[in-house]
Design an enzyme around this catalytic site. Sequence first.
Site, short mmCIF file in Angstrom:
data_model
loop_
_atom_site.label_atom_id
_atom_site.label_comp_id
_atom_site.label_asym_id
_atom_site.label_seq_id
_atom_site.Cartn_x
_atom_site.Cartn_y
_atom_site.Cartn_z
N ASP A 38 -56.46 39.48 -70.93
CA ASP A 38 -56.93 40.06 -69.67
C ASP A 38 -57.70 41.33 -70.01
O ASP A 38 -57.48 41.94 -71.06
CB ASP A 38 -55.77 40.39 -68.72
CG ASP A 38 -56.23 40.39 -67.24
OD1 ASP A 38 -55.97 39.40 -66.53
OD2 ASP A 38 -56.87 41.38 -66.82
N TYR A 157 -70.90 34.02 -56.34
CA TYR A 157 -69.72 33.28 -56.80
C TYR A 157 -70.07 31.80 -56.96
O TYR A 157 -69.75 31.18 -57.99
CB TYR A 157 -68.58 33.47 -55.79
CG TYR A 157 -67.26 32.87 -56.17
CD1 TYR A 157 -66.39 33.55 -57.03
CD2 TYR A 157 -66.84 31.63 -55.68
CE1 TYR A 157 -65.15 33.01 -57.37
CE2 TYR A 157 -65.62 31.09 -56.01
CZ TYR A 157 -64.77 31.78 -56.85
OH TYR A 157 -63.54 31.25 -57.19
N ALA A 190 -55.64 29.84 -53.32
CA ALA A 190 -54.28 30.05 -53.85
C ALA A 190 -53.82 31.47 -53.51
O ALA A 190 -54.63 32.36 -53.25
CB ALA A 190 -54.28 29.84 -55.36
N THR A 192 -53.17 34.52 -54.53
CA THR A 192 -53.38 35.47 -55.62
C THR A 192 -54.07 36.71 -55.07
O THR A 192 -54.46 36.75 -53.91
CB THR A 192 -54.29 34.86 -56.72
OG1 THR A 192 -55.61 34.78 -56.19
CG2 THR A 192 -53.83 33.49 -57.17
N1 LIG Z 1 -57.23 32.39 -55.83
C1 LIG Z 1 -58.00 31.44 -55.34
O1 LIG Z 1 -57.91 31.08 -54.17
C2 LIG Z 1 -59.02 30.75 -56.22
C3 LIG Z 1 -59.70 29.64 -55.68
C4 LIG Z 1 -60.62 28.98 -56.49
C5 LIG Z 1 -60.84 29.41 -57.79
N2 LIG Z 1 -60.16 30.50 -58.27
C6 LIG Z 1 -60.43 30.91 -59.64
O2 LIG Z 1 -59.22 31.06 -60.34
C7 LIG Z 1 -59.41 32.03 -61.39
C8 LIG Z 1 -58.31 33.07 -61.32
O3 LIG Z 1 -58.41 33.72 -60.07
P1 LIG Z 1 -57.17 34.45 -59.38
O4 LIG Z 1 -57.19 34.04 -57.98
O5 LIG Z 1 -55.94 34.29 -60.18
O6 LIG Z 1 -57.71 35.96 -59.42
P2 LIG Z 1 -56.98 37.34 -59.80
O7 LIG Z 1 -57.88 38.40 -59.33
O8 LIG Z 1 -55.58 37.32 -59.30
O9 LIG Z 1 -56.94 37.31 -61.39
C9 LIG Z 1 -58.12 37.32 -62.17
C10 LIG Z 1 -57.80 37.98 -63.50
O10 LIG Z 1 -58.99 37.96 -64.30
C11 LIG Z 1 -59.06 39.21 -64.98
N3 LIG Z 1 -60.44 39.49 -65.39
C12 LIG Z 1 -61.49 39.76 -64.58
N4 LIG Z 1 -62.59 40.02 -65.30
C13 LIG Z 1 -62.22 39.89 -66.61
C14 LIG Z 1 -62.92 40.05 -67.83
N5 LIG Z 1 -64.21 40.41 -67.86
N6 LIG Z 1 -62.25 39.85 -69.00
C15 LIG Z 1 -60.94 39.49 -68.97
N7 LIG Z 1 -60.24 39.37 -67.85
C16 LIG Z 1 -60.87 39.56 -66.67
C17 LIG Z 1 -58.53 40.23 -63.97
O11 LIG Z 1 -58.14 41.45 -64.57
C18 LIG Z 1 -57.38 39.46 -63.34
O12 LIG Z 1 -56.15 39.69 -63.98
C19 LIG Z 1 -60.81 32.62 -61.17
O13 LIG Z 1 -61.73 31.99 -62.03
C20 LIG Z 1 -61.11 32.26 -59.73
O14 LIG Z 1 -62.49 32.20 -59.46
C21 LIG Z 1 -59.27 31.17 -57.51
#
Ligand SMILES: NC(=O)c1ccc[n+]([C@@H]2O[C@H](COP(=O)([O-])OP(=O)(O)OC[C@H]3O[C@@H](n4cnc5c(N)ncnc54)[C@H](O)[C@@H]3O)[C@@H](O)[C@H]2O)c1
Length: 255
Positions: A38, A157, A190, A192
């Site tokens: 991370d 996005y 999700a 998050t």
């Molecule tokens: N939560 C949702 O509803 C959802 C839906 C579709 C897709 N996603 C995808 O799931 C993945 C995770 O999302 P999430 O919801 O857990 O988000 P989140 O914000 O809870 O977690 C994302 C993590 O990525 C880390 N991060 C960001 N930039 C970074 C970098 N440059 N280097 C290393 N780490 C980095 C952040 O510090 C964070 O801990 C993402 O790719 C997101 O697009 C999420």
Amino acid sequence: MDVDLSKKVALVTGAGRGNGRAIATTLAANGAKVVVNDIERGPAEETVTAITENGGSAHTIAADITDEAAVEAMVEETEQKYGNVDILVNNAGVSGAAPMIAEPDDELWSNHLETHLWGSIYCIKHVLSGMTEQEYGKIINITSIHTKNGVGFTPQYDVAKFGLLGLTKNLALELGQFGIRVNAVAPGHAKTRMTADLSPTQRERITDQNPLGRFAEPEEIAEAAAFLAAPASDYINGHELRVDGGQAPIVSFQE
Ligand SMILES: NC(=O)c1ccc[n+]([C@@H]2O[C@H](COP(=O)([O-])OP(=O)(O)OC[C@H]3O[C@@H](n4cnc5c(N)ncnc54)[C@H](O)[C@@H]3O)[C@@H](O)[C@H]2O)c1
């Protein structure tokens, strides 16, 4: 079904919280040794603690995946600690997209393209020599429900995630001959940090259009990633696995 990952080494980006943390803990619970990446060290260490307290093996590497030198060093450290990466999960992501019609914002575009696309490209580039050498690898890119139809008012996005889907399809064709499978998991909404700021109207729109009527638990996203990481899915290549409760495409996030 063979989901034994006990001899496997996994690298999960953005695994300090949310979907990434759930993916890292699920892979570890199935026996993989997991490098928890991370950009923020503290949350990544919390994920590692959760894994080790559960009897698993994990190691923190705080690195910004948009920095290629940092990614190269991360892969080297992983190989020294555990051996070649068998499973790469490109999960790190950012939100905060804004409508095109508002202010053209180059920084916002760069943030999305660099994190979702260039970050994934760097990680793939640097695990490839290990994977081709051992003629085995699983690359799992986390796309989104946005790749179903696009969602209006979040162009940065969506362009980044469609790019990641294109990378998945393309590299599956190129890398299959080396025993490397490239697939995607497309999560629905999700519970998050990324969805924490959605307004009540947006939440209602999402749940109203979802046959299951709810958001996903991150663990439900993680189970799909674990399946694509496991020997049970060895003949699946170039596939985007939707984990969204069958949700209808949302046309717009406009209030
Ligand atoms: N939560 C949702 O509803 C959802 C839906 C579709 C897709 N996603 C995808 O799931 C993945 C995770 O999302 P999430 O919801 O857990 O988000 P989140 O914000 O809870 O977690 C994302 C993590 O990525 C880390 N991060 C960001 N930039 C970074 C970098 N440059 N280097 C290393 N780490 C980095 C952040 O510090 C964070 O801990 C993402 O790719 C997101 O697009 C999420």
